[in-house]
Design a protein around this motif. Structure first.
Motif, PDB file in Angstrom:
ATOM      1  N   LEU A 180       0.790  -1.385  -0.015  1.00  0.00           N
ATOM      2  CA  LEU A 180       0.051   0.028  -0.109  1.00  0.00           C
ATOM      3  C   LEU A 180       0.730   1.202   0.054  1.00  0.00           C
ATOM      4  N   HIS A 181       2.073   1.067   0.858  1.00  0.00           N
ATOM      5  CA  HIS A 181       2.857   2.372   0.913  1.00  0.00           C
ATOM      6  C   HIS A 181       3.636   2.659  -0.388  1.00  0.00           C
ATOM      7  N   SER A 182       3.660   1.531  -1.317  1.00  0.00           N
ATOM      8  CA  SER A 182       4.524   1.750  -2.546  1.00  0.00           C
ATOM      9  C   SER A 182       3.730   2.325  -3.558  1.00  0.00           C
ATOM     10  N   LEU A 183       2.329   2.448  -3.760  1.00  0.00           N
ATOM     11  CA  LEU A 183       1.315   2.753  -4.524  1.00  0.00           C
ATOM     12  C   LEU A 183       1.651   4.165  -4.875  1.00  0.00           C
ATOM     13  N   ASP A 184       1.750   4.589  -6.063  1.00  0.00           N
ATOM     14  CA  ASP A 184       2.111   6.105  -6.510  1.00  0.00           C
ATOM     15  C   ASP A 184       0.873   6.635  -7.534  1.00  0.00           C
ATOM     16  N   GLY A 185      -0.210   5.685  -7.653  1.00  0.00           N
ATOM     17  CA  GLY A 185      -1.476   5.948  -8.428  1.00  0.00           C
ATOM     18  C   GLY A 185      -2.707   5.416  -7.793  1.00  0.00           C
ATOM     19  N   PRO A 186      -3.746   5.584  -8.425  1.00  0.00           N
ATOM     20  CA  PRO A 186      -4.979   5.164  -8.107  1.00  0.00           C
ATOM     21  C   PRO A 186      -5.080   3.602  -8.274  1.00  0.00           C
ATOM     22  N   THR A 187      -5.475   2.960  -7.038  1.00  0.00           N
ATOM     23  CA  THR A 187      -5.638   1.451  -7.239  1.00  0.00           C
ATOM     24  C   THR A 187      -6.859   1.474  -6.460  1.00  0.00           C
ATOM     25  N   GLN A 188      -7.821   0.492  -6.955  1.00  0.00           N
ATOM     26  CA  GLN A 188      -8.926  -0.034  -6.271  1.00  0.00           C
ATOM     27  C   GLN A 188      -9.192  -1.558  -6.108  1.00  0.00           C
ATOM     28  N   ILE A 189      -9.638  -2.068  -5.184  1.00  0.00           N
ATOM     29  CA  ILE A 189      -9.634  -3.473  -4.766  1.00  0.00           C
ATOM     30  C   ILE A 189     -11.426  -3.793  -4.680  1.00  0.00           C
ATOM     31  N   VAL A 190     -11.914  -4.396  -5.651  1.00  0.00           N
ATOM     32  CA  VAL A 190     -13.259  -4.944  -5.654  1.00  0.00           C
ATOM     33  C   VAL A 190     -13.503  -6.142  -5.381  1.00  0.00           C
ATOM     34  N   VAL A 191     -14.538  -6.400  -4.480  1.00  0.00           N
ATOM     35  CA  VAL A 191     -14.892  -7.811  -3.959  1.00  0.00           C
ATOM     36  C   VAL A 191     -16.253  -7.950  -4.546  1.00  0.00           C
ATOM     37  N   ARG A 192     -16.586  -9.198  -5.305  1.00  0.00           N
ATOM     38  CA  ARG A 192     -17.975  -9.445  -5.767  1.00  0.00           C
ATOM     39  C   ARG A 192     -18.105 -10.796  -5.006  1.00  0.00           C
ATOM     40  N   ALA A 193     -19.557 -10.974  -4.597  1.00  0.00           N
ATOM     41  CA  ALA A 193     -19.926 -12.301  -4.071  1.00  0.00           C
ATOM     42  C   ALA A 193     -21.246 -12.761  -5.021  1.00  0.00           C
ATOM     43  N   GLN A 194     -20.976 -13.790  -5.555  1.00  0.00           N
ATOM     44  CA  GLN A 194     -21.694 -14.473  -6.773  1.00  0.00           C
ATOM     45  C   GLN A 194     -22.280 -15.867  -6.166  1.00  0.00           C
ATOM     46  N   ARG A 195     -23.715 -16.126  -6.238  1.00  0.00           N
ATOM     47  CA  ARG A 195     -24.086 -17.310  -5.891  1.00  0.00           C
ATOM     48  C   ARG A 195     -23.348 -18.431  -6.694  1.00  0.00           C
ATOM     49  N   VAL A 196     -23.105 -19.732  -6.392  1.00  0.00           N
ATOM     50  CA  VAL A 196     -22.642 -20.889  -6.557  1.00  0.00           C
ATOM     51  C   VAL A 196     -23.500 -21.782  -7.088  1.00  0.00           C
ATOM     52  N   ASP A 197     -23.571 -22.551  -8.212  1.00  0.00           N
ATOM     53  CA  ASP A 197     -24.270 -23.524  -8.477  1.00  0.00           C
ATOM     54  C   ASP A 197     -23.561 -24.813  -8.669  1.00  0.00           C
ATOM     55  N   LEU A 198     -23.948 -25.692  -7.703  1.00  0.00           N
ATOM     56  CA  LEU A 198     -23.196 -27.129  -7.582  1.00  0.00           C
ATOM     57  C   LEU A 198     -24.036 -28.190  -8.198  1.00  0.00           C
ATOM     58  N   THR A 199     -24.939 -28.026  -9.019  1.00  0.00           N
ATOM     59  CA  THR A 199     -25.662 -28.935  -9.688  1.00  0.00           C
ATOM     60  C   THR A 199     -24.916 -29.388 -10.903  1.00  0.00           C
ATOM     61  N   TYR A 200     -24.078 -28.645 -11.465  1.00  0.00           N
ATOM     62  CA  TYR A 200     -23.128 -28.905 -12.680  1.00  0.00           C
ATOM     63  C   TYR A 200     -21.947 -29.998 -12.028  1.00  0.00           C
ATOM     64  N   LEU A 201     -21.526 -29.921 -10.898  1.00  0.00           N
ATOM     65  CA  LEU A 201     -20.404 -30.763 -10.401  1.00  0.00           C
ATOM     66  C   LEU A 201     -21.227 -32.197 -10.047  1.00  0.00           C
ATOM     67  N   ALA A 202     -22.440 -31.965  -9.305  1.00  0.00           N
ATOM     68  CA  ALA A 202     -23.145 -33.346  -8.875  1.00  0.00           C
ATOM     69  C   ALA A 202     -23.614 -34.047 -10.365  1.00  0.00           C
ATOM     70  N   ASP A 203     -23.916 -33.440 -11.365  1.00  0.00           N
ATOM     71  CA  ASP A 203     -24.038 -33.986 -12.542  1.00  0.00           C
ATOM     72  C   ASP A 203     -22.761 -34.856 -13.193  1.00  0.00           C
ATOM     73  N   ARG A 204     -22.028 -34.075 -13.023  1.00  0.00           N
ATOM     74  CA  ARG A 204     -20.579 -34.686 -13.716  1.00  0.00           C
ATOM     75  C   ARG A 204     -20.281 -36.043 -12.824  1.00  0.00           C
ATOM     76  N   TYR A 205     -20.376 -35.900 -11.347  1.00  0.00           N
ATOM     77  CA  TYR A 205     -19.975 -37.017 -10.650  1.00  0.00           C
ATOM     78  C   TYR A 205     -20.988 -38.339 -10.932  1.00  0.00           C
ATOM     79  N   LEU A 206     -22.234 -38.119 -11.118  1.00  0.00           N
ATOM     80  CA  LEU A 206     -23.191 -38.996 -11.278  1.00  0.00           C
ATOM     81  C   LEU A 206     -22.886 -39.667 -12.798  1.00  0.00           C
TER      82      LEU A 206
END
Length: 309
Positions: A180-206
């Motif tokens: 953080l102290h080394s930054l000399d320009g604008p920097t942005q940290i974006v955190v997004r939370a998205q829903r996860v669908d596990l049905t695809y993995l379950a179908d692959r296992y089956l």
């Protein structure tokens, strides 16, 4: 050199608003003093003009609401912005076109026989060209912002900070603070939370279970698929996507260097980070324009302990 594991966790004090303007007088900023000064001069000029014909109490009754509105305009804030900025934004929105379309130049007018339902001769205003901040994405993944420079994106992962010892936490905090102290320009940290669908993995296992060589593996795969289905039913699973955006006006080469340095600094803090190329940058920007869309099937994830399928 071995560090003690029983030392107290490091605490770093971070200002709540590092972009707060300076206070010049009476705890007010220059913008606030200017608004109050203009309102005071306007009231003084009005009193000088009507002092001979208006009783002072009558003028005071009319001046108090005006002074109160000026004070509210100067010191009032909403969502971190002053009321004067809100009013200026509302005026610009009122005078700006409300219908925008992607076009290179001015939008051509339609045929003369097209009319609205408001009545003969009444026509809707022509849409204006849509001007996005980003002008394009290079093959290296840099976003061209025109006069505002270029921006590079770094995809970062999360870190199990609470599971580390005090000495390890101090090392991670110190490394992150150095970045953080080394930054000399604008920097942005974006955190997004998205829903996860596990049905695809379950179908692959089956689907793969009957092809396994041992009946025990078949049974384990089906049991794990049932577990994933039950987990998706009872829990709302979320996947966090962390993106670090680094912007610079010193040219694409400087931006690329800053982005690579950010990825290396995060890697030193044991945070997996990777500079996004042109295709990955376009995909991430497209996903950010639709934040409510599901993240799709979760097939691969990266954690601080390695790769998990």
């Amino acid at each position: 050199m071995n560090r003690r594991t029983d030392e107290a966790p490091l605490r770093a004090r971070v200002a709540a608003d590092i972009e707060r303007p300076d206070r010049l007088a009476f705890g007010l900023t220059g913008r606030q003093l200017l608004i109050l000064a203009v309102a005071g001069l306007a009231l003084y000029a009005a009193w000088s003009a009507v002092a001979t014909v208006v009783h002072p109490l009558v003028f005071l009754a009319g001046a108090v609401p005006v002074a109160a509105m000026a004070f509210l305009l100067a010191v009032g804030r909403r969502d971190g912005a002053g009321f004067d900025a809100w009013i200026w934004a509302a005026l610009r929105h009122r005078r700006s076109p409300h219908r925008l379309v992607p076009a290179e130049g001015p939008v051509a007018s339609g045929p003369a026989w097209i009319a609205t339902t408001a009545g003969p001769g009444d026509r809707l205003p022509l849409p204006a060209p849509l001007r996005l901040p980003a002008r394009g994405i290079t093959s290296d993944g840099l976003i061209d912002l025109g006069p505002d420079g270029t921006t590079g994106l770094v995809a970062a992962s999360t870190l199990a900070f609470g599971l580390r010892t005090a000495a390890e936490q101090n090392g991670l905090v110190g490394g992150f603070a150095r970045w953080l102290h080394s930054l000399d320009g604008p920097t942005q940290i974006v955190v997004r939370a998205q829903r996860v669908d596990l049905t695809y993995l379950a179908d692959r296992y089956l689907a793969a279970a009957p092809e396994l060589r041992h009946p025990a593996l078949d049974e384990a795969a089906r049991a794990h698929a049932a577990f994933l289905d039950d987990l998706a039913t009872q829990r709302e699973l979320l996947h966090r996507q962390v993106t670090v955006a680094v912007r610079s006006r010193r040219g694409p080469h400087h931006t690329a260097h800053q982005v690579a340095q950010a990825a290396r600094a995060l890697g030193a803090c044991e945070v997996p980070a990777q500079v996004l190329d042109g295709q990955d940058t376009a995909i991430r920007l497209a996903a950010s324009l639709d934040p409510t869309a599901p993240s799709g099937p979760l097939t691969h994830a990266t954690t601080d302990e390695g790769d998990v399928w």
